[in-house]
Motif scaffolding. Structure first.
Motif, PDB file in Angstrom:
ATOM      1  N   LEU A  54       0.817  -1.213   0.000  1.00  0.00           N
ATOM      2  CA  LEU A  54       0.000   0.000   0.000  1.00  0.00           C
ATOM      3  C   LEU A  54       0.851   1.263   0.000  1.00  0.00           C
ATOM      4  N   ARG A  55       1.894   1.273   0.805  1.00  0.00           N
ATOM      5  CA  ARG A  55       2.766   2.449   0.853  1.00  0.00           C
ATOM      6  C   ARG A  55       3.388   2.729  -0.517  1.00  0.00           C
ATOM      7  N   ARG A  56       3.884   1.673  -1.169  1.00  0.00           N
ATOM      8  CA  ARG A  56       4.505   1.867  -2.478  1.00  0.00           C
ATOM      9  C   ARG A  56       3.462   2.233  -3.527  1.00  0.00           C
ATOM     10  N   ALA A  57       2.302   1.569  -3.477  1.00  0.00           N
ATOM     11  CA  ALA A  57       1.253   1.845  -4.455  1.00  0.00           C
ATOM     12  C   ALA A  57       0.744   3.271  -4.330  1.00  0.00           C
ATOM     13  N   ARG A  58       0.697   3.801  -3.131  1.00  0.00           N
ATOM     14  CA  ARG A  58       0.244   5.179  -2.939  1.00  0.00           C
ATOM     15  C   ARG A  58       1.312   6.187  -3.334  1.00  0.00           C
ATOM     16  N   ALA A  59       2.569   5.791  -3.279  1.00  0.00           N
ATOM     17  CA  ALA A  59       3.658   6.693  -3.658  1.00  0.00           C
ATOM     18  C   ALA A  59       3.794   6.809  -5.177  1.00  0.00           C
ATOM     19  N   LEU A  60       3.519   5.739  -5.894  1.00  0.00           N
ATOM     20  CA  LEU A  60       3.710   5.740  -7.345  1.00  0.00           C
ATOM     21  C   LEU A  60       2.882   6.792  -8.083  1.00  0.00           C
ATOM     22  N   ALA A  62       1.997   9.638  -7.073  1.00  0.00           N
ATOM     23  CA  ALA A  62       2.632  10.932  -6.798  1.00  0.00           C
ATOM     24  C   ALA A  62       3.856  11.146  -7.691  1.00  0.00           C
ATOM     25  N   GLU A  63       4.405  10.037  -8.182  1.00  0.00           N
ATOM     26  CA  GLU A  63       5.549  10.096  -9.089  1.00  0.00           C
ATOM     27  C   GLU A  63       5.111  10.104 -10.557  1.00  0.00           C
ATOM     28  N   GLY A  64       3.794  10.125 -10.790  1.00  0.00           N
ATOM     29  CA  GLY A  64       3.281  10.202 -12.151  1.00  0.00           C
ATOM     30  C   GLY A  64       2.770   8.900 -12.741  1.00  0.00           C
ATOM     31  N   THR A  65       2.742   7.848 -11.971  1.00  0.00           N
ATOM     32  CA  THR A  65       2.252   6.552 -12.449  1.00  0.00           C
ATOM     33  C   THR A  65       0.731   6.500 -12.319  1.00  0.00           C
ATOM     34  N   ALA A  66       0.079   5.959 -13.320  1.00  0.00           N
ATOM     35  CA  ALA A  66      -1.382   5.804 -13.265  1.00  0.00           C
ATOM     36  C   ALA A  66      -1.749   4.849 -12.127  1.00  0.00           C
ATOM     37  N   PRO A  67      -2.856   5.115 -11.402  1.00  0.00           N
ATOM     38  CA  PRO A  67      -3.232   4.242 -10.289  1.00  0.00           C
ATOM     39  C   PRO A  67      -3.357   2.765 -10.663  1.00  0.00           C
ATOM     40  N   SER A  68      -3.931   2.466 -11.830  1.00  0.00           N
ATOM     41  CA  SER A  68      -4.069   1.057 -12.224  1.00  0.00           C
ATOM     42  C   SER A  68      -2.703   0.419 -12.460  1.00  0.00           C
TER      43      SER A  68
END
Length: 84
Positions: A54-60, A62-68
Motif C-alpha cells: 500500500l505504501r509503495r502503491a500510494r507513492a507511485l 505521486a511520481e506520475g504513475t497511473a493508479p491502475s
C-alpha cells in the motif's frame, strides 16, 4: 527469528510469498514464525507485506504513475486498495 522473514518480505513485497518458505529459512514452523513475527512487530507477516504494498502503491501516483499501473506493479489486482 522474525528479522530475516521481515527483510525478505520487504525485498519481495510485490510477490505472493507463502508462509512455508520463510519459515524453512528461519528454521521453524510457519506457526512459530507467525507468532514470533506478531510478538516482535505487532502484526502478522501478511499484514506487514500488505502495508508495504500500500505504501509503495500510494507513492507511485505521486511520481506520475497511473493508479491502475501502480496497483499492478505492487501485486494488487486492481486499484481499489488505493482509495481512502
Amino acid at each position: 527469528m522474525a528479522r530475516a522473514p521481515r527483510s525478505a518480505a520487504a525485498a519481495r513485497f510485490a510477490e505472493n510469498i507463502g508462509a512455508d518458505k520463510p519459515a524453512r529459512g528461519a528454521g521453524c514452523s510457519r506457526f512459530t514464525l507467525y507468532r514470533g513475527f506478531r510478538a516482535t512487530y505487532g502484526f502478522a507477516p501478511s499484514d506487514y507485506q500488505r502495508d508495504l504494498r500500500l505504501r509503495r502503491a500510494r507513492a507511485l501516483p505521486a511520481e506520475g504513475t497511473a493508479p491502475s499501473t501502480a496497483a499492478a506493479a505492487v501485486g494488487f489486482a486492481d486499484r481499489a486498495h488505493l482509495t481512502d
